[in-house]
Scaffold this motif. Structure first.
Motif: not given
Length: 213
Positions: A117, A120, A122, A124, A160-161, A192, A196, A198
């Protein structure tokens, strides 16, 4: 403190990524093993709109399940203009409630996602339960209305999801025995953890084509 938390998230992500790779390898080897028995077709699916595109390859994984339809495996890659990327691997069993032709076909399976993502910042992953419904319309130009859904709760979401939800629907026209075109809609969202953002990776109509071989 931030560095320690970030590293912990990255370590936690290693396990679902390794599972995704293992599932892809298993799907490839199993597909080769059952190729002689399979009654289904190989399918190449491509859809896009201004801000996103997806490619999916589907192949048979065995001949039949009881009196229902075939089991299939699929590998997909989705990306959008915001920099989000989602790789996926899934297994799906489908068929009608009785033998012979039935306009209604339902299915169930599982789909594993590995997602980056951009919003974010991130990596995941998520393991989702899948469901599908196909309503076929016979005629000179065969048509079908197809709905699919994938849901991953907190327990099978990694990094972090916290949750993942994907829903797609399409109205499809078979223009030849081996190709189809369709108008579809996709909603793909990752929820998230706290602190963090979404991410809604897609929420739009798209045009697509499918080739069977």
């Amino acid at each position: 403190m931030f560095r320690v938390t970030h590293c912990s998230g990255r370590k936690r992500f290693i396990y679902p990524v390794a599972t995704l790779v293992a599932l892809m390898l298993f799907a490839s080897s199993a597909g080769a093993q059952f190729q002689q028995q399979a009654e289904g077709e190989y399918k190449f699916d491509f859809n896009l709109h201004d801000n996103a595109a997806e490619v999916v390859f589907t192949s048979p994984l065995g001949d039949r399940v009881d009196v229902a339809g075939p089991v299939t495996q699929n590998l997909g890659l989705f990306f959008n203009s915001a920099g989000d990327v989602a790789a996926s691997a899934g297994l799906h069993a489908s068929g009608g409630p009785t033998q012979g032709f039935n306009p209604m076909e339902v299915g169930a399976g599982a789909k594993l996602y590995g997602i980056y993502s951009e919003e974010a910042d991130r990596l995941v992953a998520a393991l989702a339960i899948s469901g599908s419904m196909v309503f076929s319309i016979t005629g000179q130009v065969p048509q079908a209305f197809i709905v699919k859904g994938n849901v991953a709760p907190n327990i099978t979401s990694f990094g972090r999801a916290r949750r993942l939800f994907e829903a797609t629907m399409r109205y499809q026209f078979d223009v030849t025995p081996h190709s189809a075109v369709y108008l579809g809609y996709r909603y793909l969202r990752i929820q998230m953890g706290s602190g963090t953002s979404n991410t809604t990776m897609d929420n739009n109509l798209h045009l697509g084509m499918q080739v069977n071989f």
